[in-house]
Enzyme design. Structure first.
Site, short mmCIF file in Angstrom:
data_model
loop_
_atom_site.label_atom_id
_atom_site.label_comp_id
_atom_site.label_asym_id
_atom_site.label_seq_id
_atom_site.Cartn_x
_atom_site.Cartn_y
_atom_site.Cartn_z
N HIS A 361 7.44 46.06 21.80
CA HIS A 361 7.30 45.59 23.18
C HIS A 361 6.46 46.54 24.03
O HIS A 361 5.82 46.12 24.99
CB HIS A 361 8.69 45.42 23.80
CG HIS A 361 9.28 44.07 23.51
ND1 HIS A 361 10.59 43.77 23.73
CD2 HIS A 361 8.73 42.94 23.02
CE1 HIS A 361 10.83 42.52 23.39
NE2 HIS A 361 9.71 42.00 22.95
N ARG A 468 8.25 30.78 16.02
CA ARG A 468 9.10 31.20 14.91
C ARG A 468 10.57 31.06 15.32
O ARG A 468 11.16 31.99 15.86
CB ARG A 468 8.79 32.64 14.52
CG ARG A 468 7.33 32.90 14.14
CD ARG A 468 7.13 34.39 13.89
NE ARG A 468 5.80 34.73 13.42
CZ ARG A 468 4.82 35.13 14.21
NH1 ARG A 468 5.00 35.22 15.53
NH2 ARG A 468 3.64 35.45 13.71
N ARG A 504 8.50 25.72 14.52
CA ARG A 504 8.76 25.68 13.09
C ARG A 504 10.26 25.74 12.86
O ARG A 504 10.96 26.56 13.46
CB ARG A 504 8.08 26.87 12.41
CG ARG A 504 8.25 26.90 10.90
CD ARG A 504 7.46 28.04 10.29
NE ARG A 504 7.97 29.35 10.68
CZ ARG A 504 7.35 30.50 10.43
NH1 ARG A 504 6.18 30.49 9.80
NH2 ARG A 504 7.87 31.64 10.81
N GLU A 602 1.17 25.67 3.16
CA GLU A 602 1.20 27.04 2.64
C GLU A 602 1.52 27.09 1.16
O GLU A 602 1.19 28.05 0.47
CB GLU A 602 2.20 27.89 3.44
CG GLU A 602 3.55 27.24 3.64
CD GLU A 602 4.39 27.95 4.69
OE1 GLU A 602 4.11 29.13 4.99
OE2 GLU A 602 5.33 27.33 5.21
N ASN A 625 -1.70 32.83 5.66
CA ASN A 625 -1.15 34.04 5.04
C ASN A 625 -0.47 33.71 3.72
O ASN A 625 -0.79 34.28 2.67
CB ASN A 625 -0.16 34.73 5.98
CG ASN A 625 -0.79 35.12 7.30
OD1 ASN A 625 -2.00 35.04 7.46
ND2 ASN A 625 0.01 35.55 8.24
N ASP A 626 0.51 32.80 3.76
CA ASP A 626 1.23 32.45 2.53
C ASP A 626 0.35 31.66 1.57
O ASP A 626 0.43 31.83 0.35
CB ASP A 626 2.50 31.66 2.85
CG ASP A 626 3.69 32.57 3.11
OD1 ASP A 626 3.73 33.67 2.52
OD2 ASP A 626 4.57 32.20 3.90
N ARG A 636 0.85 40.59 -0.41
CA ARG A 636 0.07 41.50 0.44
C ARG A 636 0.88 42.69 0.92
O ARG A 636 0.32 43.64 1.47
CB ARG A 636 -0.51 40.74 1.63
CG ARG A 636 0.49 40.15 2.57
CD ARG A 636 -0.21 39.40 3.69
NE ARG A 636 0.75 38.86 4.62
CZ ARG A 636 0.52 38.70 5.91
NH1 ARG A 636 -0.66 39.03 6.39
NH2 ARG A 636 1.43 38.19 6.71
N CYS A 673 -2.83 28.44 11.65
CA CYS A 673 -1.98 29.32 12.45
C CYS A 673 -1.75 30.68 11.80
O CYS A 673 -0.94 31.46 12.29
CB CYS A 673 -0.64 28.66 12.75
SG CYS A 673 0.38 28.34 11.30
#
Length: 752
Positions: A361, A468, A504, A602, A625-626, A636, A673
């Site tokens: 943060h 998320r 999601r 993904e 990413n996935d 990764r 995304c």
């Protein structure tokens, strides 16, 4: 030939032993010369008079060092610096820009390769290698020197030319140079202010209690006082909506059942209120600290900050007062949101801490306020920096204390340059992300906490492309109730209404575990995760869907996205759950309706299943990413193979191209995304594929918008066609980098 990054790493390691500046630059040319097995390696740096001075050489006459100076555009070196482009010449003397210096003794060297060293769009120097024979350097040698130049200019502070004005670092022994992690981009010069309240949760002494009721009252009073302080700081804060959003995170944590239940459990064991607070918080912190995902790992910092705030209330400890009438760099072990609330944000020039990450943060707020932050500093004793003159370089993760005048002057120049660039970007918030040939690209942001909401809105986000939803599940000690979920989801949907918000559904497993529901698997990334887990616990998924539908009442900007989908039956099961949730809620008198439902692409199997899924999906979002991990069989997060991970791999590009082509044929809305959406090189390809929606970190929005507004989609299609004929990631990235330089991106933001 050795890998350039390994050579650069060795140089950086050995540079710590260099006695002075000249030894350092000589080390660079020696290592490069031996690695490439060339006759000459020379380093030219830009001095304070904007001349390129030969600073070190291995192969030319010793008397040439310091005596060969060229203006921009003069000679081969000056031409390279001016054009910011390499030269690879088999016969240097035949080039019209060739300039002979008798002192150099270079008349016998014909093969010539020179590359510019660029930082923040400025040429800082030129690296040159030469051989006696008449030959052109190979592509591999070219790439090596380019990489060395780029890596060294970044790692060695990005300000090598300033060293020309300093005879020896040993002559300025009061200089301190501390390295850390880039928390927020930017550069500032200001006085250091070392915060004094450095309490740590682990150091709180453990004691027995004075009775459960007595300790229960103490902790209740402390929680109430903490809430009142947060409310007061929100009313009086000068940090804007982002600070308010961060304060709201703490308020939500204060009333969370996992905090109260955890403390109550410890109190019943007979310990004091402070001990109960410490133990319960450390249990929650341990969950996040153990996570691989850096975004989730950073959430542990929030719990530490809150725990110390509550502890101060328990012990009646007065927080530090920060009074200043000049810009300061806040310095400490862990600069938290609380410190921002103690001082008018106009006086906070930068943040430096020995703890934290780029996703904490502290970094979020620094980015929102537009001030540099360097976190994870490599030194913990920072007390003597109080009141000293500080240069903070958030671009390089560098803190310099007591810098000499030439370095200060150079950074002042960079600050003016960066201010001009930011001014050029600020106006983009109100402008569309429209290419030069009139194609509009929708730019969304990814988020998972209320604290991330404001930065996206402040930077012109057109919606949330990935929310998320597992975050509320991960900060609890039990599965959150429907009511708790409704409150959180409503806050996100309302903040963005009427802009779309793609939520999601619960995505746990892999590197995201629930503290109260551990999953032990030998291969978690190929195991019980995402929709597979959610459908096996149908009641949990049903509760979440109900909460999303209830939160959407009167706003109508919800879209639901299914993660880790790999077969049609999973999608049909989700539809049945949504239909059942709607039926139940309507029976309860709630005016809900079915939102758009999409999937994340993904799992590679989805690529060939899209025609079969067409009737059941409203949109597709590529989780690059996935998808990249699964296509390349590369984790990764595994240091042994992570170097093989790249979304610019030919197979990944072909797979995404196939998805884009199929979605266009089937008339399905498509977005990206994953990290690919914020990689400038990859964005050129995505635009060429016809993808018109990208979702990314809020802090990348202005940069990607600039790129979109300077790109032509037809030209991007030509680039894509060329790239798809290339067989290596290296060749692909080199071609994309060349186009970024062509449209001015590299000059504006530096090489990628």
């Amino acid at each position: 030939m050795p890998k350039p990054l390994l050579v650069a790493k060795k140089i950086l390691q050995e540079s710590a032993q260099a006695a002075d500046t000249q030894e350092l630059v000589q080390l660079i040319v020696n290592r490069i010369r031996s690695s490439l097995n060339v006759d000459v390696c020379s380093l030219y740096l830009v001095d304070s008079n904007e001349h390129l001075t030969l600073t070190a050489t291995e192969g030319l006459a010793d008397g040439a060092v310091g005596n060969i100076k060229l203006a921009f555009g003069e000679g081969l070196v000056g031409t390279i610096a001016q054009r910011q482009h390499l030269m690879n010449l088999p016969y240097a003397e035949q080039h019209p820009k060739y300039k002979y210096f008798p002192v150099s003794g270079e008349e016998h060297y014909q093969g010539y390769l020179g590359v510019p060293m660029i930082h923040l769009g400025n040429t800082l120097g030129v690296l040159v290698v030469q051989v006696k024979e008449t030959r052109r350097f190979s592509d591999e040698e070219e790439a090596f020197l380019v990489t060395m130049g780029a890596h060294l200019v970044s790692s060695l502070s990005g300000n090598l030319q300033k060293l020309l004005d300093i005879e020896s670092l040993s002559d300025t022994s009061n200089i301190r140079r501390l390295r850390g992690i880039n928390g927020a981009a930017g550069v500032c010069i200001a006085k250091g202010w070392v915060v004094k309240d450095e309490l740590s949760l682990e150091s709180i002494p453990e004691r027995s209690g004075s009775g459960v009721e007595f300790e229960r009252t103490r902790i209740a009073d402390a929680l109430l006082s903490t809430r009142e302080d947060l409310d007061g700081e929100t009313l009086n804060n000068h940090g804007g909506d982002t600070l308010n959003a961060l304060m709201e995170v703490y308020r939500l944590l204060l009333v969370s059942p996992e905090l109260s239940d955890g403390i109550e459990e410890e109190l019943l064991a007979g310990v004091s209120a402070s001990t109960a607070l410490k133990r319960s918080m450390l249990k929650q912190i341990a969950v996040f600290d153990a996570m691989e995902d850096p975004y989730l790992k950073a959430r542990a910092d929030d719990l530490r900050v809150l725990a110390i705030r509550i502890y101060r209330q328990l012990q009646n400890l007065e927080p530090e007062i920060i009074e200043t009438n000049e810009p300061i760099v806040l310095i400490g072990k862990n600069i938290s949101v609380e410190h921002f609330a103690k001082v008018d944000s106009k006086w906070i020039a930068g943040i430096a801490s020995s703890q934290g990450s780029s996703l904490s943060h502290t970094s979020v707020l620094a980015n929102a306020l537009g001030i540099p932050a360097v976190v994870g500093l490599d030194e913990h004793n920072l007390d003597d920096l109080h009141g000293t003159d500080i240069i903070l370089d958030g671009n390089l993760g560098l803190l310099i204390a007591n810098a000499p005048e030439p370095i200060i002057e150079e950074y002042e120049r960079l600050i003016k340059l960066e201010a001009a660039r930011q001014a050029n970007l600020a106006h983009l918030k109100e402008l569309p992300a429209e290419s030069t040939d009139g194609k509009t690209i929708r730019l969304f942001c990814n988020t998972g906490l209320l604290a991330d909401i404001s930065p996206g809105l402040e930077r012109g986000s057109e919606g949330i492309g990935l929310y998320r939803s597992e975050i509320p599940f991960m900060v609890h000690d039990t599965f959150p109730t429907e009511e708790e979920q409704v409150k959180i989801y409503r806050g996100v949907l309302k903040a963005y209404a009427p802009k779309p918000v793609v939520m999601r559904t619960l995505d746990i497993g892999g590197d995201k575990a629930l503290p109260y529901f551990p999953i032990q698997e030998e291969n978690p990334f190929l195991g019980w995760r995402g929709i597979r887990f959610a459908l096996d616990y149908r009641n949990i998924q049903l509760d979440q869907i109900r909460a999303m539908l209830l939160a959407n009442i009167g706003l109508d900007n919800l879209q639901i996205m299914v993660p880790m989908l790999s077969n049609e039956e999973e999608l049909l099961s989700v539809h049945r759950l949504v239909d059942e949730a709607i039926s139940q809620l309507k029976e309860e008198g709630q005016p809900v309706h079915k939102p758009a439902i999409g999937i994340m692409a993904e799992v590679p199997a989805v690529i060939w299943m899209l025609p079969k899924l067409r009737d059941y999906i409203d949109f597709v979002s590529i989780g690059s990413n996935d998808l990249t991990q699964y296509l390349l069989a590369v984790d990764r997060n595994n240091s042994r193979v992570s170097h093989l991970y790249s979304h610019n791999h030919p197979a990944v590009i072909d797979a995404i191209f196939l998805i884009a082509k199929e979605c266009k044929r089937l008339n399905i809305d498509l977005s990206v995304c994953g990290e690919m959406a914020s990689d400038p090189k990859a964005v050129l390809l995505l635009m060429g594929m016809g993808i018109r929606t990208l979702s990314m970190s809020a802090f990348k929005l202005p940069i990607i918008k600039w790129l979109v507004r300077h790109a032509d989609t037809q030209e991007c299609r030509t680039i894509l066609d060329h790239v798809r004929d290339l067989s290596t990631t290296k060749a692909i990235e080199a071609h994309l980098q060349a186009h970024l330089e062509k449209i001015g991106y590299a000059k504006m933001f530096g090489r990628q």
